[in-house]
Design a protein around this motif. Sequence first.
Motif, PDB file in Angstrom:
ATOM      1  N   GLY A   1     -55.517  20.355  21.321  1.00 15.57           N
ATOM      2  CA  GLY A   1     -56.595  20.315  22.284  1.00 15.57           C
ATOM      3  C   GLY A   1     -56.113  19.873  23.647  1.00 15.57           C
ATOM      4  O   GLY A   1     -54.936  19.522  23.828  1.00 15.57           O
ATOM      5  N   PRO A   2     -57.005  19.871  24.639  1.00 16.53           N
ATOM      6  CA  PRO A   2     -56.601  19.553  26.009  1.00 16.53           C
ATOM      7  C   PRO A   2     -56.368  18.072  26.230  1.00 16.53           C
ATOM      8  O   PRO A   2     -56.717  17.234  25.411  1.00 16.53           O
ATOM      9  CB  PRO A   2     -57.810  20.043  26.822  1.00 16.53           C
ATOM     10  N   GLY A   3     -55.779  17.759  27.375  1.00 15.80           N
ATOM     11  CA  GLY A   3     -55.611  16.371  27.776  1.00 15.80           C
ATOM     12  C   GLY A   3     -54.245  15.808  27.459  1.00 15.80           C
ATOM     13  O   GLY A   3     -53.383  16.462  26.882  1.00 15.80           O
ATOM     14  N   LEU A   4     -54.052  14.564  27.863  1.00 11.90           N
ATOM     15  CA  LEU A   4     -52.808  13.866  27.608  1.00 11.90           C
ATOM     16  C   LEU A   4     -52.744  13.373  26.162  1.00 11.90           C
ATOM     17  O   LEU A   4     -53.751  13.357  25.456  1.00 11.90           O
ATOM     18  CB  LEU A   4     -52.678  12.665  28.553  1.00 11.90           C
ATOM     19  N   ARG A   5     -51.543  12.944  25.755  1.00 13.03           N
ATOM     20  CA  ARG A   5     -51.339  12.309  24.464  1.00 13.03           C
ATOM     21  C   ARG A   5     -50.365  11.150  24.652  1.00 13.03           C
ATOM     22  O   ARG A   5     -49.566  11.157  25.588  1.00 13.03           O
ATOM     23  CB  ARG A   5     -50.737  13.291  23.438  1.00 13.03           C
ATOM     24  N   ILE A   6     -50.382  10.198  23.749  1.00 11.93           N
ATOM     25  CA  ILE A   6     -49.376   9.144  23.719  1.00 11.93           C
ATOM     26  C   ILE A   6     -48.404   9.455  22.592  1.00 11.93           C
ATOM     27  O   ILE A   6     -48.794   9.590  21.427  1.00 11.93           O
ATOM     28  CB  ILE A   6     -50.000   7.754  23.502  1.00 11.93           C
ATOM     29  N   GLY A   7     -47.135   9.605  22.954  1.00 13.72           N
ATOM     30  CA  GLY A   7     -46.110   9.943  21.991  1.00 13.72           C
ATOM     31  C   GLY A   7     -45.341   8.725  21.528  1.00 13.72           C
ATOM     32  O   GLY A   7     -45.750   7.574  21.747  1.00 13.72           O
ATOM     33  N   PRO A   8     -44.186   8.952  20.885  1.00 13.33           N
ATOM     34  CA  PRO A   8     -43.366   7.835  20.394  1.00 13.33           C
ATOM     35  C   PRO A   8     -42.975   6.874  21.509  1.00 13.33           C
ATOM     36  O   PRO A   8     -42.679   7.290  22.633  1.00 13.33           O
ATOM     37  CB  PRO A   8     -42.135   8.558  19.825  1.00 13.33           C
ATOM     38  N   GLU A   9     -43.009   5.581  21.204  1.00 13.26           N
ATOM     39  CA  GLU A   9     -42.640   4.514  22.131  1.00 13.26           C
ATOM     40  C   GLU A   9     -43.450   4.556  23.427  1.00 13.26           C
ATOM     41  O   GLU A   9     -42.986   4.143  24.477  1.00 13.26           O
ATOM     42  CB  GLU A   9     -41.141   4.571  22.438  1.00 13.26           C
ATOM     43  N   GLY A  10     -44.672   5.058  23.332  1.00 10.09           N
ATOM     44  CA  GLY A  10     -45.560   5.029  24.485  1.00 10.09           C
ATOM     45  C   GLY A  10     -45.344   6.126  25.495  1.00 10.09           C
ATOM     46  O   GLY A  10     -45.922   6.078  26.589  1.00 10.09           O
ATOM     47  N   ALA A  11     -44.553   7.146  25.184  1.00 11.19           N
ATOM     48  CA  ALA A  11     -44.348   8.257  26.120  1.00 11.19           C
ATOM     49  C   ALA A  11     -45.669   8.976  26.348  1.00 11.19           C
ATOM     50  O   ALA A  11     -46.446   9.200  25.414  1.00 11.19           O
ATOM     51  CB  ALA A  11     -43.307   9.224  25.574  1.00 11.19           C
ATOM     52  N   ILE A  12     -45.948   9.345  27.601  1.00 15.98           N
ATOM     53  CA  ILE A  12     -47.164  10.081  27.944  1.00 15.98           C
ATOM     54  C   ILE A  12     -46.814  11.563  27.977  1.00 15.98           C
ATOM     55  O   ILE A  12     -45.914  11.992  28.702  1.00 15.98           O
ATOM     56  CB  ILE A  12     -47.735   9.605  29.288  1.00 15.98           C
ATOM     57  N   LEU A  13     -47.538  12.339  27.175  1.00 17.43           N
ATOM     58  CA  LEU A  13     -47.215  13.748  26.988  1.00 17.43           C
ATOM     59  C   LEU A  13     -48.366  14.634  27.456  1.00 17.43           C
ATOM     60  O   LEU A  13     -49.542  14.282  27.301  1.00 17.43           O
ATOM     61  CB  LEU A  13     -46.942  14.039  25.507  1.00 17.43           C
ATOM     62  N   LEU A  14     -48.009  15.788  27.988  1.00 20.01           N
ATOM     63  CA  LEU A  14     -48.967  16.844  28.285  1.00 20.01           C
ATOM     64  C   LEU A  14     -48.397  18.116  27.692  1.00 20.01           C
ATOM     65  O   LEU A  14     -47.267  18.504  28.001  1.00 20.01           O
ATOM     66  CB  LEU A  14     -49.176  17.001  29.794  1.00 20.01           C
ATOM     67  N   ASP A  15     -49.187  18.749  26.799  1.00 21.62           N
ATOM     68  CA  ASP A  15     -48.704  19.918  26.070  1.00 21.62           C
ATOM     69  C   ASP A  15     -47.411  19.611  25.323  1.00 21.62           C
ATOM     70  O   ASP A  15     -46.493  20.434  25.243  1.00 21.62           O
ATOM     71  CB  ASP A  15     -48.501  21.109  27.012  1.00 21.62           C
TER      72      ASP A  15
END
Length: 401
Positions: free
Chosen positions: A28-42
């Motif tokens: 789905g749309p929007g940002l995500r929080i990845g491993p170790e707090g990385a901010i991800l888009l797509d």
Amino acid sequence: MHTNCPRSIFAALAILAAVAVAQSTAAGPGLRIGPEGAILLDGKPVRAFGINYMSAFTRCLENPGDTSYREGFATLAEHEIPFVRLNFGGFYAVDWSLYRDDPDRHFQLMDGVVRAAEEHGIGLVPSLFWWTACVPDIVGEPRNQWGNPESKTHAFMREYVRAVVTRYVDSPAIWAWEFGNEYSLAADLPNAAEHRPWTHVSRGCPPERGPDDDLTSAMVNTAVAAFAAEVRKYDPHRPITTGHSLPRRSAHHQRVELSWKEDSADQFRENLAFMTPDPADLVSVHIYAHAKERRFGEGDVSYARLLEEASAGAQAAGKGLFVGEFGPPPDNEAPWDHASAKAEGLALLKALEESDAQLAAFWVFDFPWQEAFINVSTKNHRSHYLEALRDANRRISNGGE
């Protein structure tokens, strides 16, 4: 106005979206929080410097015919500014009158803002409950009821979260959700009686405040955790942030012993994690020039040091870091003038660019209430900040080149 630029950060993000279309569609749309707090888009790490457009929606509550946010979003898109942080409710209780009397009309006005953001490729980080005392004032409770999940304050919060998040959960404009603005600064004050909320009766405030209007960190955490849990019912993916400012230099000691004793760097980092309770997953800090004064028992520190410690605290907690506000000092108050305030503001932007911070929002765009000292528009002497943000976004999207 032309809103598409071949060098825009959005062009780069569009390419990433095409590469990761399967993942994007599933998540789905929007940002995500990845491993170790990385901010991800797509699915890819993203760095983006946005701006606060605090009144993009609230101006509609004052004047339903005001659609100036359309021109504002077009201007920001021209300057390749990828997202805004904004107030998604009223400020005072009286500003919620339309929602309470005619919620359909309230959301029709909000729909206009969200559609305009979508049309111009602008991301949104909406803050739903901006001022600490507003919701308690609406329902006729003291401010300490943010600490009571069974209160009318919490019931109103849950109702509004459900209405907003379910309405916009599928919008590509929504990047993240925020609880409110700087609730942390109002918590655990040794001199709380001197800093109780305003009593502007004409704006829906009670005529008097008392000890029940004082906040503690525990109350704020109860509210944030409940807000985040409610958001998660309807949006399982997007980051959730608190809206907190940088911890006061004594935040840990205020909480544990109600004193102004200066915190260590370790206590600063611990406080960031403590004040971002699960399921909130995006640590919020606000950084201005005064934040460097007397920190960690070391005297004045640099922006780089503050950002280093904030990044370390967020990463240790496995959460992202959002510099939700940053900007120059007031350029109309001693010891600052236009030239020195500009230099300080650009120095802070440079420090952010050189730091690990992935997401940051300048304060503030098209906010006439602060025209005298900090507001940025295309028509005043601070317009250069729009170009500075554009250039910084170009560099960080190209790996610093």
